[in-house]
Design a protein around this motif. Structure first.
Motif, PDB file in Angstrom:
ATOM      1  N   CYS A  61      26.654  16.732-103.938  1.00  0.00           N
ATOM      2  CA  CYS A  61      26.540  15.029-103.738  1.00  0.00           C
ATOM      3  C   CYS A  61      25.135  14.679-103.300  1.00  0.00           C
ATOM      4  CB  CYS A  61      27.687  14.432-103.149  1.00  0.00           C
ATOM      5  SG  CYS A  61      27.806  15.106-101.509  1.00  0.00           S
ATOM      6  N   SER A  62      24.684  15.271-102.398  1.00  0.00           N
ATOM      7  CA  SER A  62      23.222  14.645-101.683  1.00  0.00           C
ATOM      8  C   SER A  62      22.408  15.478-102.867  1.00  0.00           C
ATOM      9  CB  SER A  62      23.176  15.218-100.334  1.00  0.00           C
ATOM     10  OG  SER A  62      23.277  16.828-100.190  1.00  0.00           O
ATOM     11  N   GLY A  74      20.847  15.948 -96.726  1.00  0.00           N
ATOM     12  CA  GLY A  74      22.293  16.162 -96.667  1.00  0.00           C
ATOM     13  C   GLY A  74      22.619  14.715 -96.716  1.00  0.00           C
ATOM     14  N   SER A  75      23.977  14.309 -96.722  1.00  0.00           N
ATOM     15  CA  SER A  75      24.618  13.197 -96.818  1.00  0.00           C
ATOM     16  C   SER A  75      24.414  12.468 -95.486  1.00  0.00           C
ATOM     17  CB  SER A  75      26.101  13.162 -97.406  1.00  0.00           C
ATOM     18  OG  SER A  75      26.852  13.977 -96.360  1.00  0.00           O
ATOM     19  N   ALA A  76      24.464  13.224 -94.311  1.00  0.00           N
ATOM     20  CA  ALA A  76      24.438  12.704 -93.082  1.00  0.00           C
ATOM     21  C   ALA A  76      23.218  12.264 -92.853  1.00  0.00           C
ATOM     22  CB  ALA A  76      25.090  13.685 -92.174  1.00  0.00           C
ATOM     23  N   ALA A  98      21.866   1.213-104.547  1.00  0.00           N
ATOM     24  CA  ALA A  98      22.093   1.524-103.293  1.00  0.00           C
ATOM     25  C   ALA A  98      22.958   2.757-103.228  1.00  0.00           C
ATOM     26  CB  ALA A  98      23.129   0.210-102.831  1.00  0.00           C
ATOM     27  N   LEU A  99      22.912   3.390-101.930  1.00  0.00           N
ATOM     28  CA  LEU A  99      23.505   4.826-102.012  1.00  0.00           C
ATOM     29  C   LEU A  99      25.155   4.294-101.164  1.00  0.00           C
ATOM     30  CD1 LEU A  99      20.937   6.951-100.434  1.00  0.00           C
ATOM     31  CD2 LEU A  99      21.637   6.644-102.617  1.00  0.00           C
ATOM     32  N   VAL A 100      26.261   5.068-101.745  1.00  0.00           N
ATOM     33  CA  VAL A 100      27.435   4.702-101.041  1.00  0.00           C
ATOM     34  C   VAL A 100      27.830   5.831-100.298  1.00  0.00           C
ATOM     35  CG1 VAL A 100      28.270   2.887-102.635  1.00  0.00           C
ATOM     36  CG2 VAL A 100      28.680   5.643-103.430  1.00  0.00           C
ATOM     37  N   TRP A 101      28.328   5.916 -99.114  1.00  0.00           N
ATOM     38  CA  TRP A 101      28.482   6.898 -98.354  1.00  0.00           C
ATOM     39  C   TRP A 101      29.709   6.863 -97.521  1.00  0.00           C
ATOM     40  CZ3 TRP A 101      29.117   7.386 -92.801  1.00  0.00           C
ATOM     41  CH2 TRP A 101      28.696   8.547 -92.342  1.00  0.00           C
ATOM     42  N   MET A 102      30.295   7.987 -97.302  1.00  0.00           N
ATOM     43  CA  MET A 102      31.358   8.238 -96.208  1.00  0.00           C
ATOM     44  C   MET A 102      31.045   9.637 -95.426  1.00  0.00           C
ATOM     45  SD  MET A 102      34.623   9.141 -98.596  1.00  0.00           S
ATOM     46  CE  MET A 102      34.977  11.161 -98.926  1.00  0.00           C
TER      47      MET A 102
END
Length: 160
Positions: A61-62, A74-76, A98-102
């Motif tokens: 994903c990242s 990475g995503s974090a 825009a980036l969508v994140w969890m």
């Protein structure tokens, strides 16, 4: 170096739909050595069946976002780098790209269709890179990373 626009990020992500997912890959051809290293490094995050993807370009994903812009995070780390973080409930205010994140996952907002928000992401070994409604995941935030991506001046001035 000029910034990639949100629309360019979306176009790049769209062009990668169908690319296989392997945890830890960043848009390169996976070799057996890569697979063995990733399996040792990340354990169960890399599926045993992912070995069948050797010889294919793979991404996580990242990695999809990193592959697009050339900045490997990475995503974090994308979350930490973001200069604007908003709750996912306000996604209708977000610009394209825009980036969508969890926690543990990230994707790219691809706009609204018939009142439904969509995103593109490398969504796991079972799916690869796909485009689906935002409701298919549990994203908590949308992010702007304005030192990497250009969203247009109306976004930074409109949303504070």
């Amino acid at each position: 170096m000029p910034k990639m626009t949100g629309a360019e990020l979306v176009a790049f992500a769209c062009s990668k739909i169908g690319t296989p997912y392997v945890y830890g890959m960043k848009g390169a051809v996976m070799t057996l050595a890569n697979y063995n290293y990733l399996k040792r490094q990340y354990g169960k995050m890399v599926w045993d069946s992912d070995v069948k993807k050797v010889g294919q370009v793979c991404v996580d994903c990242s990695g999809l976002i990193s592959w697009a812009c050339g900045i490997v995070l990475g995503s974090a780390q994308w979350f930490e780098r973001a200069n604007m973080k908003r709750p996912i409930s306000s996604i209708e205010d977000a610009p394209l790209g825009a980036l969508v994140w969890m926690k543990g996952h990230i994707g790219v907002y691809n706009g609204m269709r018939n009142g439904v928000p969509y995103y593109i992401a490398a969504d796991g070994s079972a799916y690869g890179v796909r485009e689906v409604p935002l409701s298919r995941n549990r994203f908590t935030h949308w992010l702007l990373v304005e030192d990497v991506f250009e969203y247009g001046t109306k976004w930074s001035k409109r949303i504070k």
